[in-house]
Design an enzyme around this catalytic site. Sequence first.
Site, PDB file in Angstrom:
ATOM      1  N   GLU A  40      -1.288   0.529 -10.832  1.00 13.26           N
ATOM      2  CA  GLU A  40      -0.200  -0.224 -10.191  1.00 13.26           C
ATOM      3  C   GLU A  40      -0.851  -1.285  -9.333  1.00 13.26           C
ATOM      4  O   GLU A  40      -1.558  -0.968  -8.372  1.00 13.26           O
ATOM      5  CB  GLU A  40       0.631   0.702  -9.306  1.00 13.26           C
ATOM      6  CG  GLU A  40       1.857   1.252  -9.994  1.00 13.26           C
ATOM      7  CD  GLU A  40       2.748   2.025  -9.036  1.00 13.26           C
ATOM      8  OE1 GLU A  40       2.722   1.760  -7.826  1.00 13.26           O
ATOM      9  OE2 GLU A  40       3.457   2.920  -9.511  1.00 13.26           O
ATOM     10  N   ASP A  51       7.237  -0.095   2.512  1.00 12.94           N
ATOM     11  CA  ASP A  51       5.860   0.295   2.795  1.00 12.94           C
ATOM     12  C   ASP A  51       5.593   0.623   4.256  1.00 12.94           C
ATOM     13  O   ASP A  51       6.113  -0.021   5.163  1.00 12.94           O
ATOM     14  CB  ASP A  51       4.900  -0.822   2.357  1.00 12.94           C
ATOM     15  CG  ASP A  51       4.760  -0.868   0.848  1.00 12.94           C
ATOM     16  OD1 ASP A  51       4.429   0.177   0.272  1.00 12.94           O
ATOM     17  OD2 ASP A  51       5.017  -1.934   0.266  1.00 12.94           O
ATOM     18  N   TYR A 165       9.535   6.913 -11.765  1.00  8.36           N
ATOM     19  CA  TYR A 165       8.809   7.096 -10.520  1.00  8.36           C
ATOM     20  C   TYR A 165       9.702   7.848  -9.525  1.00  8.36           C
ATOM     21  O   TYR A 165      10.733   7.333  -9.112  1.00  8.36           O
ATOM     22  CB  TYR A 165       8.441   5.710  -9.978  1.00  8.36           C
ATOM     23  CG  TYR A 165       7.473   5.669  -8.816  1.00  8.36           C
ATOM     24  CD1 TYR A 165       7.503   6.596  -7.780  1.00  8.36           C
ATOM     25  CD2 TYR A 165       6.522   4.650  -8.740  1.00  8.36           C
ATOM     26  CE1 TYR A 165       6.617   6.531  -6.729  1.00  8.36           C
ATOM     27  CE2 TYR A 165       5.635   4.572  -7.675  1.00  8.36           C
ATOM     28  CZ  TYR A 165       5.691   5.520  -6.673  1.00  8.36           C
ATOM     29  OH  TYR A 165       4.825   5.434  -5.619  1.00  8.36           O
TER      30      TYR A 165
END
Lengths: 268, 405
Positions: A40, A51, A165
């Site tokens: 990734e 994040d 995911y």
Amino acid sequence: MRLPVNRSLFIPFIVAGDPSADLTVDLALALQDAGADVLELGVPYSDPLADGPTIQRAAARALAGQMTLPKAIQLVADMRKKGVKIPIIIFTYYNPVLQLGEESFFALAQENGADGVLIPDLPFEESGPLLELSERFGLPLISLVAPTSKQRIEQIASAAQGFLYCVSSLGVTGVRETLPESLGHFLGEVKRHSRVPVVVGFGISTPEQVAMLKDACDGVVVGSALVQKIEQLLERLQTSEEKNAAIAEFASYARSLAAPLREPCSSR
Amino acid sequence: MMEHVPNEHGRFGDFGGKFVPETLMLPLEEIETELDKALADESFRQEYIRILQHYSGRPTPLTFAPNLTRQLGGAKIYLKREDLNHTGAHKINNAIGQALLAKRMGKKKLIAETGAGQHGVAAATVAAHFGMECIVFMGEEDMKRQELNVFRMKLLGAEVVPVLSGNRTLKDATNEAIRYWVAHCDDHFYMIGSVVGPHPYPKMVREFQRVIGDEAKEQFLAGEGTLPDVIVACVGGGSNAIGMFYPFLQDDVRLVGVEAAGKGIDTPHHAATIAKGTKGVIHGAMTYLLQDEYGQIIEPYSISAGLDYPGVGPEHAYLASIGRVRYESVTDEEAVAAFQLLAQTEGIIPAIESAHAVAKAVELARQMTPDETVLICLSGRGDKDVQMMMHHLGVKEGEDVASAR
């Protein structure tokens, strides 16, 4: 995207341009050598909502080095030239894609040898136009499911491409000491609906966690732990006489995280 | 046409939507469902109005500004006095509404972001009032600039978390509040301070701020027997402006939003998002924003911390795109002059944000005739800005303000 079969996937994440474009290529090669099945490649963004601090700092370093979305995608071609053969997923927030142009983004990604894209702030409901482009260019748009997805799991999982995911727990990316007890149940639920491999990420940072998750999913994504390692090695990576040793140390760290996936059949 | 915005996807034309991590999709849906129920529930509405009246002091007055009108020799100027709300600005209208919704959803912990501290103070205030916990994210840079508001929030019992990412201002505080919400969405309610963010926030905040325009319309009709010719409001995220404009959208009234031009819109130091921004996604919504050619968000600048935001509410982006509202901009210096002018002519010290609206209204009123009217949304009071203004004007202790400049 061609994924290895009968093998738990080890999917590392690094940020393009952290600490430099050239080193990103070297680190990608090191990860492939360490047994990565998919890479990734994160595109640095000024406002990465999903994040935590580790990847925020990596993005800031990369942006300070003038990394951009087009340059990050072009790094894939450099990686291919240097021998990176594993599938590469471009991980980017949506706004840079909009500014480049959605179609140009897919065209550039395809042209440079990328294998898929992942946009963490583009939920299913907003992904219509991109799904169409993803199909046209043959580049899967990787979907995410979260512990809060609940009744959305079936809808997202049944449309998933490449791999699916799973976000391990509530929160942003970053090393976590513990993972929720309910994770196994959640992964089971997702696997029941998915036709593609189900991988889990967010917070996975130790070989113990990898070992624990191995049988509950088809692979793991490790991001912040690797980015943290890069941060620790920053100075050495950027010193010519120490660079190779630093890269080797990084590779060995990555290998230690992947190791539990490679052990023969564990009993539960 | 405009009655149907946002549509079921949270879109105002091309703008709005929900561009958030998957984890937040369920919390957003829960808020949307409960908001729609609450808005249709007469008892919720009555409770909201009751608290606005008995706690915040609504309705706020509509004040004619005779001295300013005489001095300009143009249109009659009226002020909608949001500065007289409890906590000193319109922010409390929204904070009360969202706290009631949080209560209805059984959530007792509030998350808020703040720039200058006005929304943070409003959130901390309602948290105290409703017996809730409150955690406020504030950029470290803003905490230095607005020390007094930080202390106010703490006095009210809120926890203030310094944000160290980015430029350490409102944009970064909003990022951090959203990140915290992602991790705590099971038991926390995110109380956003403006008409920004993912659907249903822009709609929700509008619904809790439209009381400004609803009241103003009634008051204006009662006093003047007609509607104002022009309404002017400042726009950062744009909640006071939407609150004021929304009830007038279908009427024959000129609506003017005023963005912060900082040191000038042709310099890099401004916050004029609609004038100079381009379409993109910020904090979960498609809107206009200040960004570079690669889609990285650019830090805005304004003397006013409340207008210092690189995006703008998606409904404003829509209203600009269809031409229903005209968006103009006012520089720091023009706002400072208007701040002093209103203080000296009417004995009302406006917030520096609201002074941007005053500056534009003064310019427009001058070109109008005495039988015409201009209504200014005076979104907040300037107590919070007095110290900054003293510094800005270079007034030393013991010196006469009138001699400065």
